[in-house]
Design a protein around this motif. Structure first.
Motif, PDB file in Angstrom:
ATOM      1  N   THR A 172       0.826  -1.213   0.000  1.00  0.00           N
ATOM      2  CA  THR A 172       0.000   0.000   0.000  1.00  0.00           C
ATOM      3  C   THR A 172       0.857   1.257   0.000  1.00  0.00           C
ATOM      4  OG1 THR A 172      -0.178  -0.221   2.410  1.00  0.00           O
ATOM      5  CG2 THR A 172      -2.007  -1.041   1.103  1.00  0.00           C
ATOM      6  N   HIS A 173       2.018   1.176   0.702  1.00  0.00           N
ATOM      7  CA  HIS A 173       2.928   2.319   0.643  1.00  0.00           C
ATOM      8  C   HIS A 173       3.365   2.582  -0.797  1.00  0.00           C
ATOM      9  CE1 HIS A 173       3.731   3.922   4.568  1.00  0.00           C
ATOM     10  NE2 HIS A 173       3.773   2.714   5.091  1.00  0.00           N
ATOM     11  N   GLU A 174       3.657   1.502  -1.520  1.00  0.00           N
ATOM     12  CA  GLU A 174       4.088   1.652  -2.909  1.00  0.00           C
ATOM     13  C   GLU A 174       2.942   2.129  -3.803  1.00  0.00           C
ATOM     14  OE1 GLU A 174       7.179   1.411  -3.933  1.00  0.00           O
ATOM     15  OE2 GLU A 174       7.804   0.975  -1.888  1.00  0.00           O
ATOM     16  N   LEU A 175       1.712   1.797  -3.409  1.00  0.00           N
ATOM     17  CA  LEU A 175       0.565   2.145  -4.256  1.00  0.00           C
ATOM     18  C   LEU A 175       0.138   3.609  -4.113  1.00  0.00           C
ATOM     19  CD1 LEU A 175      -1.733  -0.999  -3.862  1.00  0.00           C
ATOM     20  CD2 LEU A 175      -0.484  -0.312  -5.902  1.00  0.00           C
ATOM     21  N   ARG A 176       0.498   4.224  -3.001  1.00  0.00           N
ATOM     22  CA  ARG A 176       0.008   5.592  -2.768  1.00  0.00           C
ATOM     23  C   ARG A 176       0.530   6.584  -3.811  1.00  0.00           C
ATOM     24  NH1 ARG A 176      -0.023   7.212   3.524  1.00  0.00           N
ATOM     25  NH2 ARG A 176      -1.437   8.780   2.740  1.00  0.00           N
ATOM     26  N   THR A 177       1.806   6.416  -4.195  1.00  0.00           N
ATOM     27  CA  THR A 177       2.357   7.350  -5.186  1.00  0.00           C
ATOM     28  C   THR A 177       1.665   7.224  -6.535  1.00  0.00           C
ATOM     29  OG1 THR A 177       4.491   7.402  -4.062  1.00  0.00           O
ATOM     30  CG2 THR A 177       4.458   8.070  -6.375  1.00  0.00           C
ATOM     31  N   PRO A 178       1.560   5.988  -7.107  1.00  0.00           N
ATOM     32  CA  PRO A 178       0.841   5.906  -8.389  1.00  0.00           C
ATOM     33  C   PRO A 178      -0.619   6.313  -8.287  1.00  0.00           C
ATOM     34  CG  PRO A 178       1.434   3.712  -7.583  1.00  0.00           C
ATOM     35  CD  PRO A 178       2.174   4.689  -6.752  1.00  0.00           C
ATOM     36  N   MET A 179      -1.251   6.065  -7.123  1.00  0.00           N
ATOM     37  CA  MET A 179      -2.645   6.484  -6.971  1.00  0.00           C
ATOM     38  C   MET A 179      -2.749   8.015  -7.007  1.00  0.00           C
ATOM     39  SD  MET A 179      -4.731   4.078  -6.985  1.00  0.00           S
ATOM     40  CE  MET A 179      -6.085   5.161  -6.622  1.00  0.00           C
ATOM     41  N   THR A 180      -1.766   8.682  -6.405  1.00  0.00           N
ATOM     42  CA  THR A 180      -1.754  10.149  -6.454  1.00  0.00           C
ATOM     43  C   THR A 180      -1.597  10.634  -7.890  1.00  0.00           C
ATOM     44  OG1 THR A 180      -0.762  10.197  -4.258  1.00  0.00           O
ATOM     45  CG2 THR A 180      -0.607  12.209  -5.555  1.00  0.00           C
ATOM     46  N   LEU A 181      -0.727   9.944  -8.628  1.00  0.00           N
ATOM     47  CA  LEU A 181      -0.509  10.314 -10.023  1.00  0.00           C
ATOM     48  C   LEU A 181      -1.732  10.025 -10.891  1.00  0.00           C
ATOM     49  CD1 LEU A 181       3.159   9.017 -10.451  1.00  0.00           C
ATOM     50  CD2 LEU A 181       2.397  11.362 -10.088  1.00  0.00           C
ATOM     51  N   ILE A 182      -2.546   9.062 -10.484  1.00  0.00           N
ATOM     52  CA  ILE A 182      -3.780   8.757 -11.223  1.00  0.00           C
ATOM     53  C   ILE A 182      -4.859   9.791 -10.898  1.00  0.00           C
ATOM     54  CG2 ILE A 182      -5.690   7.100 -11.420  1.00  0.00           C
ATOM     55  CD1 ILE A 182      -3.607   4.874 -11.013  1.00  0.00           C
ATOM     56  N   LEU A 183      -5.012  10.065  -9.584  1.00  0.00           N
ATOM     57  CA  LEU A 183      -6.099  10.957  -9.163  1.00  0.00           C
ATOM     58  C   LEU A 183      -5.882  12.399  -9.623  1.00  0.00           C
ATOM     59  CD1 LEU A 183      -6.703   9.588  -5.566  1.00  0.00           C
ATOM     60  CD2 LEU A 183      -8.372   9.623  -7.414  1.00  0.00           C
ATOM     61  N   GLY A 184      -4.628  12.843  -9.652  1.00  0.00           N
ATOM     62  CA  GLY A 184      -4.361  14.209 -10.078  1.00  0.00           C
ATOM     63  C   GLY A 184      -4.856  14.507 -11.485  1.00  0.00           C
ATOM     64  N   PRO A 185      -4.392  13.736 -12.483  1.00  0.00           N
ATOM     65  CA  PRO A 185      -4.899  13.961 -13.847  1.00  0.00           C
ATOM     66  C   PRO A 185      -6.396  13.757 -13.980  1.00  0.00           C
ATOM     67  CG  PRO A 185      -2.888  12.650 -13.895  1.00  0.00           C
ATOM     68  CD  PRO A 185      -3.290  12.760 -12.459  1.00  0.00           C
ATOM     69  N   LEU A 186      -6.952  12.809 -13.215  1.00  0.00           N
ATOM     70  CA  LEU A 186      -8.397  12.580 -13.290  1.00  0.00           C
ATOM     71  C   LEU A 186      -9.169  13.814 -12.830  1.00  0.00           C
ATOM     72  CD1 LEU A 186      -8.815   8.893 -12.032  1.00  0.00           C
ATOM     73  CD2 LEU A 186      -9.336   9.762 -14.309  1.00  0.00           C
ATOM     74  N   GLU A 187      -8.688  14.433 -11.728  1.00  0.00           N
ATOM     75  CA  GLU A 187      -9.357  15.646 -11.245  1.00  0.00           C
ATOM     76  C   GLU A 187      -9.246  16.780 -12.262  1.00  0.00           C
ATOM     77  OE1 GLU A 187      -7.463  16.273  -7.538  1.00  0.00           O
ATOM     78  OE2 GLU A 187      -8.596  14.706  -6.478  1.00  0.00           O
ATOM     79  N   ASP A 188      -8.104  16.828 -12.942  1.00  0.00           N
ATOM     80  CA  ASP A 188      -7.956  17.837 -13.998  1.00  0.00           C
ATOM     81  C   ASP A 188      -8.931  17.578 -15.142  1.00  0.00           C
ATOM     82  OD1 ASP A 188      -5.974  19.030 -12.541  1.00  0.00           O
ATOM     83  OD2 ASP A 188      -4.342  17.990 -13.587  1.00  0.00           O
ATOM     84  N   LEU A 189      -9.096  16.293 -15.505  1.00  0.00           N
ATOM     85  CA  LEU A 189      -9.997  15.941 -16.609  1.00  0.00           C
ATOM     86  C   LEU A 189     -11.456  16.218 -16.246  1.00  0.00           C
ATOM     87  CD1 LEU A 189      -8.370  12.606 -17.877  1.00  0.00           C
ATOM     88  CD2 LEU A 189      -8.529  14.759 -19.136  1.00  0.00           C
ATOM     89  N   ILE A 190     -11.800  15.994 -14.972  1.00  0.00           N
ATOM     90  CA  ILE A 190     -13.189  16.226 -14.549  1.00  0.00           C
ATOM     91  C   ILE A 190     -13.569  17.694 -14.722  1.00  0.00           C
ATOM     92  CG2 ILE A 190     -14.697  16.286 -12.515  1.00  0.00           C
ATOM     93  CD1 ILE A 190     -13.367  13.708 -11.584  1.00  0.00           C
ATOM     94  N   THR A 191     -12.608  18.573 -14.421  1.00  0.00           N
ATOM     95  CA  THR A 191     -12.886  20.014 -14.545  1.00  0.00           C
ATOM     96  C   THR A 191     -12.692  20.522 -15.973  1.00  0.00           C
ATOM     97  OG1 THR A 191     -10.600  20.504 -13.917  1.00  0.00           O
ATOM     98  CG2 THR A 191     -12.229  20.419 -12.144  1.00  0.00           C
ATOM     99  N   GLU A 192     -12.203  19.642 -16.851  1.00  0.00           N
ATOM    100  CA  GLU A 192     -11.971  20.048 -18.242  1.00  0.00           C
ATOM    101  C   GLU A 192     -13.307  20.302 -18.943  1.00  0.00           C
ATOM    102  OE1 GLU A 192      -9.447  21.001 -21.360  1.00  0.00           O
ATOM    103  OE2 GLU A 192      -8.794  20.252 -19.399  1.00  0.00           O
TER     104      GLU A 192
END
Length: 655
Positions: free
Chosen positions: A159-179
């Motif tokens: 889970t420690h290893e997963l937090r970084t890629p999850m952050t990288l996934i959620l960031g662009p997704l939030e940008d796309l939602i507001t697009e």
């Protein structure tokens, strides 16, 4: 019996007596009474003594306290100075044993003793069996605990290893939602992906939090605030996010404030889990969040209630729902889960010195009640203000990953180094020394990799400029260049560089060099964590003059404002004319402490000095160093010196 109380028994050859008739007297005489005074006698009691005893003219023999058994009384006579007659008269005497010494009583004793021994043997065998079973069960339980611990540790590492890629996934997704301008069907898919990703991140955080509670590394940190407002904010957040029109959210709160101590993070996790379960198990009906304040037996309680009209929990499952990994078996409404959510809630509720109860009926819904002591001041845990918590959260976000700045005018070299280091570091880049210096001041990287020969401002000048600026003087620099002569290297080190690599270089060598420099800096900073009192000079000897002056100025500023309870990184940063992030990274790099930890450490060491003067009480010392809780002061003092203030003072006096 007393000899005077003898019972008279007529002449007989056999005499049988009871055990209490063991004292008796036997009278005897010859038949010719004319010779009575001329005869002497000898007696023998076989079974008691084999010897004959001369009794002269006595015509009786007395025996006292004979043991039960068979005896033969014998008597013989002779005229004075004559031979003993061969005519010996005998009488058999039998003294009966008491009832508890009869043969059948002894047999009964033997049977009882045998049974008792058999019982003892059986009890001992059962004891050995129980001990072996307990030992086996304990060993099995220990193995199960160790296995669960290994599993949990494994999942925690993942889970420690997963937090970084999850952050990288959620960031662009939030940008796309507001697009704007995305087709509705694409936008809906992105929203769906974002929702699932958030759920995955929540599970990851849940596993990490559960791990903390299992290892007792999760500590309670409370602040005094309006509990109603805090619950209201969380409740309305879930109400706004509710997309099921068939589920009604109700939030029932008291009209006034409830000022109490609580841990906001723990309350958030508890509510997140309870509300997530309520939403998951309620497809139609209502979900209610309620806060009650009441008094029971003169004790004030604040109760947080989360209820729903969902599937409910069966009576068979209800006692086990707070056990880790347990999942209720609802055949009618199967819903999958991890089985740690409610176990985590239970652990956190107990950590918060509260209690949780649940009522539920199948197809009627569930109600969870978390009851807090309203006036609990939590004297033995850390107390923080809202500003402290917000500040530390910001600090952790700033320093969650190591930051590298790469300065080179060759774009291919920049891309190569960036791609090679991106997995382990946040990498910023600059094409010349001037831009590199500006980024270093703004981002405060953990380390800088720089070429020497660059336009505008070369690497040597950039290093000199960094080492002369308070914002960047502590940052280690690795010079990476084609100039590999001894004179060039000497120039680089004289400018303040920490390492020097020549091109062409091995990326693995660069990674090792970076790791060694950061590890060395960390060890150096750890010198400062153990004691600010005696080891400060050791740190100063290993830092440049600007950093020495910075630490001295920082210490003086903290000591000057010690009485201010609200002093934190923000107030210090403003007085030093530095940004919040720059100050945080600089303190962290030099001391391996966060700003708030550093301030706390200074407070405690000043408190120690005041304590040693014997001029102040604990309350006066607390006032002078800006701590308002005696229990918190004692806890911090014990964390720093390994004992409470009174024990420390006693130890100093003994030495």
């Amino acid at each position: 019996k007393n000899i005077n109380e003898f019972i008279e028994i007529p002449f007989t050859d056999t005499m049988e007596l009871e055990y209490h008739q063991n004292s008796f007297q036997i009278n005897f005489n010859i038949l010719d009474y004319s010779l009575t005074d001329k005869v002497e006698y000898a007696i023998q009691m076989k079974g008691l003594d084999e010897d004959w005893y001369l009794i002269n003219n006595e015509k009786r023999a007395t025996f006292r306290n004979l043991k039960p058994g068979n005896y033969t009384f014998r008597v013989k006579a002779r005229l004075h100075n004559k031979e003993w007659s061969n005519d010996i008269k005998s009488m058999h005497v039998k003294i009966l044993p008491p009832i508890w010494l009869t043969w059948w009583a002894k047999l009964l004793y033997y049977i009882i003793l045998t049974c008792f021994i058999l019982i003892i043997i059986r009890f001992y065998k059962n004891k050995l069996k129980i001990e072996n079973d307990l030992r086996f069960e304990k060993k099995s339980h220990q193995q199960e605990v160790e296995l669960n611990e290994v599993k949990l540790k494994f999942f925690t590492n993942i889970t420690h290893e997963l937090r970084t890629p999850m952050t990288l996934i959620l960031g662009p997704l939030e940008d796309l939602i507001t697009e704007k301008g995305l087709p509705p069907e694409v936008h809906q898919k992105i929203v769906s992906i974002h929702r699932v990703s958030n759920r995955l991140l929540q599970l990851i955080n849940q596993i990490l939090e559960f791990r903390k509670t299992q290892t007792n590394s999760r500590k309670l940190r409370v602040l005094k605030d309006d509990f109603v407002k805090y619950v209201s904010d969380i409740g309305y957040k879930y109400k706004d996010l509710n997309q099921n029109n068939e589920v009604e959210f109700q939030i029932i709160l008291p009209s006034g404030k409830i000022e109490m101590f609580f841990d906001p993070e723990i309350v958030t996790i508890i509510m997140d889990n309870l509300l997530s379960n309520a939403i998951k198990f309620t497809k139609k009906g209502n979900i209610k969040i309620e806060v009650k304040n009441y008094t029971e037996e003169t004790i004030s309680y604040t109760e947080l209630i989360v209820s729903d009209s969902g599937y409910g929990i069966s009576p068979d499952d209800l006692p086990y729902i707070f056990e880790r990994y347990y999942q209720a078996k609802n055949a009618k409404h199967p819903v999958k889960g991890t089985g740690i959510g409610l176990a985590l809630v239970k652990n956190l509720v107990e950590l918060h010195e509260a209690e949780i109860k649940v009522k539920s009926q199948l197809d009627m819904g569930s109600m969870f009640k978390v009851r807090f002591l309203t006036n609990n001041s939590y004297p033995d845990v850390a107390h923080f203000t809202a500003a402290d918590i917000e500040s530390e959260q910001h600090e952790q976000e700033l320093h969650s990953e190591k930051v590298i700045l790469v300065v080179d005018d060759n774009q291919e070299i920049i891309e190569y180094i960036k791609d090679s280091l991106a997995d382990n570091y946040v990498v910023y880049t600059a094409e010349n020394g001037e831009i590199g210096f500006q980024i270093a001041c703004e981002k405060t990287p953990d380390i800088v990799i720089s070429d020497i020969m660059m336009p505008v401002l070369d690497g040597i000048e950039m290093v000199k400029k960094m080492k002369q600026d308070i914002r960047t003087s502590h940052i280690p620099v690795v010079l990476l260049t084609a100039k590999g002569s001894t004179i060039d290297q000497s120039e680089g080190y004289n400018a303040g560089a920490d390492s020097y690599l020549t091109k062409p270089f091995s990326i693995n060598l660069l990674k090792s060099r970076l790791k060694n420099i950061l590890d060395a800096r960390k060890k150096l900073s750890q010198v400062y964590t153990s004691s600010l009192k005696n080891k400060q000079q050791a740190l100063f000897e290993s830092t440049n003059q600007l950093d020495k002056e910075f630490l001295e100025k920082l210490n003086a500023l903290i000591e000057k404002n010690l009485e201010d309870e609200e002093m934190n990184i923000s107030t210090i940063a403003s007085q030093l004319n530095m940004s919040h992030s720059t100050l945080y990274r600089k303190i962290k790099a030099l001391t391996n402490l966060t700003a708030n930890e550093y301030i706390r450490k200074i407070r405690i060491h000043v408190g120690e000095q005041l304590l040693l003067t014997n001029k102040y009480t604990i309350s006066e010392i607390m006032y002078r160093i800006g701590i308002n809780s005696s229990s918190y002061f004692r806890q911090c003092f014990k964390d720093e010196f390994g004992m409470n203030p009174s024990e420390y003072l006693q130890k100093i006096k003994e030495n």
